[in-house]
Enzyme design. Structure first.
Site, PDB file in Angstrom:
ATOM      1  N   ASP A  77       0.835  -1.001   0.039  1.00 10.55           N
ATOM      2  CA  ASP A  77       0.150  -0.057  -0.025  1.00 10.55           C
ATOM      3  C   ASP A  77       0.945   1.027  -0.052  1.00 10.55           C
ATOM      4  OD1 ASP A  77      -2.193   1.735   0.637  1.00 10.55           O
ATOM      5  OD2 ASP A  77      -3.206   0.119   1.029  1.00 10.55           O
ATOM      6  N   HIS A 128       2.116   1.591  -3.236  1.00 10.62           N
ATOM      7  CA  HIS A 128       1.048   2.669  -4.008  1.00 10.62           C
ATOM      8  C   HIS A 128       1.826   4.006  -4.302  1.00 10.62           C
ATOM      9  CE1 HIS A 128      -2.835   0.421  -3.016  1.00 10.62           C
ATOM     10  NE2 HIS A 128      -1.810  -0.313  -3.676  1.00 10.62           N
TER      11      HIS A 128
END
Length: 453
Positions: free
Chosen positions: A278, A301
């Site tokens: 993430d 991310h």
């Protein structure tokens, strides 16, 4: 003339007294108990005895300073001068068996002491169920993690607090360091995530390491891996230094943000390597004066501001600087994301001296962020985004649109500056910029260019 002569005489006498003072006060016996716990030998030289016993009394000693090559922590004393509390002395075995109660007892002893070092020995593996290291404490504490601390894989052990594994709460003048490993053992949590199996209900999972309402905090030189969800979270803290961290998890592990910052002021994150499933770093509402420098990000991310304004809430973020970062193979680059319907403001944000390698969406502002199964309805309110600088950002994009500024119809992004930008699609092809409802100023050479969008 008489006063000058007298002053010089006194000054010479004062300087000549230093060697005698050291000879009469320094002890040749250097405290080496920390060296034994860490697996290293401690020096016993005369000069080191001076450093550990005398410099702590000098008037220029202060928080986080270095004197004579030694780090002086939040307590203002060298580690060797503090009381050592070893978790093994409280029943921990370090053989992978449950050490939760031993760690609790060791913390109680450290917290009630006048300056202490809590030691987790090298070459040992300690299993911990959810645990809270509660303050306030009598004085500053240093936690030296030389070995490995591993989370229990039994999800039922978290029934009383699903949100946390290791929690430091209401502690001032805390240092957590040592070169050891904090292992969240998160595989079983990932397998039961709705983001991995959409037939499962979405449930919360523990953050591996949380610092809540802490002041004057140093976290450095640790490896934090395979968190159940977020790896490290700083919440409602003031005065934080986080450096030399290695944070890793598989690129497909759900919601495993590297570092999360919320409601925290005066925080510096530096010289760290983060690769997870993430956000490498996420900065949430209530955070001010955040500095991120020298971070390597990927897989993951992005480095993000937000998300902000979810559930029609009010959010505020200001004075954030991200500089000298490298992102490789990430889903996004540097991103600001806000939900429709929220309110508040995100302002005075700088992204400077950043290198992108094969990054989707290297520069992105999304004031219409929506992370839910159902499409988000259009709303007229929004978190204001203003005064954002993108400077000296270079590299390659894996998508054609290297710059995406998707701002609100009702509250356009204001004061956006693009300066010295050079991002190309892989293979040297020209990238594109999409700039909707954004008031942009361009300086220097900017490619791709909002004016050509």
């Amino acid at each position: 003339m008489f006063l000058q002569t007298r002053f010089l005489t006194c000054l010479i006498a004062f300087l000549l007294s230093f060697p005698c003072y050291f000879c009469s006060h320094a002890s040749p016996h250097y405290n080496d108990h920390l060296g034994k716990a860490s697996g290293h030998n401690s020096p016993r030289t005369f000069i080191n005895a001076i450093k550990t016993r005398e410099l702590e009394n000098w008037p220029w000693r202060k928080f986080g300073s270095k004197v004579g090559g030694y780090f002086w922590g939040v307590t203002g004393r060298s580690l060797a001068s503090l009381k050592t509390i070893n978790v093994n002395d409280y029943g921990a075995k370090g053989d992978g068996s449950d050490a939760t109660e031993a760690f609790k007892k060791a913390w109680e002893a450290a917290c009630s002491s006048e300056g202490s070092v809590l030691v987790v020995p090298k070459n040992k593996n300690y299993l911990l169920k959810p645990i809270t290291f509660q303050g306030p404490c009598k004085s500053g504490i240093t936690v030296q993690i030389y070995g490995t601390v591993q989370a229990s894989a039994d999800r039922s052990a978290y029934s009383s607090d699903i949100a946390h594994w290791i929690l430091f709460e209401n502690v001032q003048n805390l240092v957590v360091q040592g070169g050891g490993v904090i292992n969240g053992n998160g595989k079983t949590w990932w397998e039961n995530s709705c983001k991995v199996n959409d037939e499962l209900p979405c449930k919360e999972a523990p953050t591996a390491l949380t610092f809540y309402n802490c002041k004057n905090l140093v976290v450095k030189n640790l490896k934090i891996q395979n968190a159940q969800q977020i790896h490290v979270s700083f919440e409602n803290c003031v005065g934080v230094q986080a450096s030399g961290l290695t944070i890793i998890a598989p690129g497909n592990s759900p919601n495993t943000d590297g570092i999360h910052v919320a409601g925290t002021q005066n925080i510096q994150i530096s010289n760290s390597v983060i690769g997870t499933g993430d956000d490498c770093i996420s900065i949430a509402s209530g955070s001010q004066k955040v500095q991120v420098t020298g971070v390597t990000c990927g897989p993951g991310h992005e480095i993000s501001i937000g998300s902000l304004g979810s559930g029609d809430t009010e959010s505020h973020i200001s004075d954030v600087t991200v500089s000298d970062a490298t992102l490789s193979g990430t889903t996004n680059g540097v991103r600001i994301k806000t939900w429709q319907g929220g309110s508040g403001i995100a302002s005075n944000i700088k992204f400077q001296n950043i290198v992108m390698h094969n990054v989707d969406n290297p520069i992105i502002i999304d004031q219409k962020y929506c992370d839910q199964a159902k499409p988000c309805k259009s709303q007229t309110s929004a978190v204001i985004v203003q005064n954002v600088l993108y400077q000296n950002i270079k590299g390659t994009s894996s998508s054609n649109e290297a710059i995406q500024l998707n701002c609100s119809d009702e509250f356009p992004c204001e004061g956006i500056v693009l300066q010295d930008i050079n991002i190309q699609v892989g293979g040297g092809k020209a990238a594109k910029a999409v700039c909707n409802n954004a008031r942009v100023t361009q300086k220097g050479d900017v490619s791709p260019n909002c004016m050509e969008a």
